[in-house]
Write a protein that holds these residues in place. Structure first.
Motif, PDB file in Angstrom:
ATOM      1  N   SER A  41      -1.475  27.045   5.729  1.00 52.44           N
ATOM      2  CA  SER A  41      -1.861  27.949   5.360  1.00 52.44           C
ATOM      3  C   SER A  41      -2.783  29.210   5.847  1.00 52.44           C
ATOM      4  CB  SER A  41      -2.084  27.613   4.055  1.00 52.44           C
ATOM      5  OG  SER A  41      -2.617  26.843   3.691  1.00 52.44           O
ATOM      6  N   ASP A  42      -2.610  29.848   4.906  1.00 54.30           N
ATOM      7  CA  ASP A  42      -3.882  30.797   5.223  1.00 54.30           C
ATOM      8  C   ASP A  42      -5.310  30.580   5.014  1.00 54.30           C
ATOM      9  OD1 ASP A  42      -1.894  32.815   6.242  1.00 54.30           O
ATOM     10  OD2 ASP A  42      -1.758  34.131   4.387  1.00 54.30           O
ATOM     11  N   THR A  44      -6.304  27.516   4.271  1.00 56.64           N
ATOM     12  CA  THR A  44      -6.797  26.365   4.960  1.00 56.64           C
ATOM     13  C   THR A  44      -6.772  27.027   6.102  1.00 56.64           C
ATOM     14  OG1 THR A  44      -5.022  24.372   3.939  1.00 56.64           O
ATOM     15  CG2 THR A  44      -6.122  24.322   6.711  1.00 56.64           C
ATOM     16  N   ASP A 348      -3.486  34.220   0.085  1.00 56.63           N
ATOM     17  CA  ASP A 348      -2.204  33.539   0.034  1.00 56.63           C
ATOM     18  C   ASP A 348      -2.209  33.884  -2.065  1.00 56.63           C
ATOM     19  OD1 ASP A 348      -1.807  31.722   1.190  1.00 56.63           O
ATOM     20  OD2 ASP A 348      -3.092  29.618   0.829  1.00 56.63           O
TER      21      ASP A 348
END
Length: 376
Positions: A41-42, A44, A348
């Motif tokens: 994800s963004d 992470t 996110d």
């Protein structure tokens, strides 16, 4: 002519600035492909980029000692370490290996950064001329060239690994020209002098704001253009490429402007320009206007970081210069790694448009810091 003369006087550290620019320009253009391969994800991905800070802080703290130990070979060894580290993120296949790679990258990049800025500051004092903007302009030239070539490589379906290896070979060749003895490292070894904390903190915060703003575009502009505006890979690469081009123009122009106006006046005007560009990029409806916005942001923010580093070099004794610059660099260059992580979290929760609006607002915080520094 002033720019060419400045680059001639500081030609060896200028090569180091080009080397670091080549590294980060290539990396920025390949960010969408690297993120896709890692499948995270963004938020992470932003935290993985923060691993850079671990290596960065440790190397910058040790830089003054290593400078005295390595002497004239310091910049060469730093660039060779950067060459080797360049290969690691290009071939990383999962989050763990990428995070470890970025720690090593941060250490090599941070050490090289401190030494090349210290050498330029020494030359500024030797020749009584401002040289920092011209050298940081060479970083932007290397960054823009690498971002454009990497965009072409992505269109040709060239994977990150081979592309990074090609730029690593170029960096290795350029490192031949980096032999340069430090002027004050020997005297620093024999002193226990204290350095003024207020200028270091204030200059460090100014550089932090500048580099955080710059880093948001370096790392996330390609994703914004490709994902938010459905641009192609080549259009995505134009985000960091425009940043590099306009930052080069701004820094080369700032070389002349800094000889006419005070550093504080230039910083205040430049941050206003940067905020306007960031707002345009955030609200753009097409890849073209987003790239224009990133270009305006780059034009404005380009001179703020170099002037912050130049100011601290003028406010401390010669024998403490490398140490003081390393302290400012620890704080300032942390922005390159804090910003991508914060952008990932904002993206996110709120999307990339809101994240870039926040970056535009962040750039304006350099103004009150500059005013406090001027009074101090």
């Amino acid at each position: 002519m002033q720019v060419f003369h400045a680059l001639y006087l500081s030609r060896r550290p200028a090569v180091a600035f080009v080397i670091v620019g080549l590294f980060w320009g290539c990396f920025a253009a390949y960010v969408p492909q690297i993120k896709e391969r890692l499948d995270v994800s963004d938020a992470t991905f932003g935290l993985l980029l923060l691993c850079n800070a671990l290596g960065l802080v440790s190397s910058m703290v040790l830089a003054p000692r290593l400078d005295r130990l390595l002497g004239a070979r310091g910049m060469q060894i730093g660039s060779i370490a950067l060459t080797i580290s360049f290969l690691l993120p290009g071939f990383a296949s999962d989050a763990l290996s990428f995070g470890l790679a970025m720690v090593i990258v941060g250490a090599a990049s941070g050490f090289t950064d401190v030494l090349m800025n210290a050498r330029v500051s020494e030359l500024e004092q030797l020749h009584s001329k401002p040289l920092m903007n011209a050298n940081h302009g060479m970083f932007s030239v290397g960054y823009a060239v690498a971002a454009i070539l990497s965009g072409v490589a992505r269109e040709a379906q060239i994977a990150p690994g081979p592309a990074f290896a090609t730029f690593a070979a170029a960096i290795l060749i350029l490192s031949i020209f980096l032999y340069m003895p430090p002027r004050y490292a020997a005297s620093a070894a024999g002193t226990g002098g204290r350095y003024p904390i207020k200028p270091i903190v204030l200059c460090g915060l100014i550089v932090l704001v500048a580099f955080m703003t710059e880093a948001t575009v370096e790392t996330w502009s390609a994703l914004h253009i490709e994902r938010s505006l459905q641009g192609r890979a080549a259009e995505g690469a134009m985000g960091p490429a425009m940043l590099g081009l306009t930052m080069a123009i701004g820094r080369f122009s700032g070389q002349a402007v800094s000889q006419i106006f005070s550093e504080t006046k230039v910083i205040i005007l430049a941050t206003c320009v940067a905020a306007a560009g960031g707002t345009l990029a955030a609200l753009a409806l097409t890849p073209f206007w987003a790239a224009i916005g990133f270009g305006i942001l780059g034009l404005g923010i380009s001179v703020v970081g170099p002037l912050g580093l130049a100011l601290v070099g003028k406010k401390v004794p010669d024998y403490l210069r490398t140490e003081a610059i390393s302290r400012v660099a620890v704080l300032g260059f942390a922005g390159f790694f804090l910003a991508p992580s914060l952008m990932g979290l904002l993206s996110d929760f709120f999307g990339l448009r809101i994240a870039f609006l926040a970056a535009a607002g962040l750039s304006l915080t350099a103004i009150p810091l500059t005013l406090v520094l001027r009074r101090a």
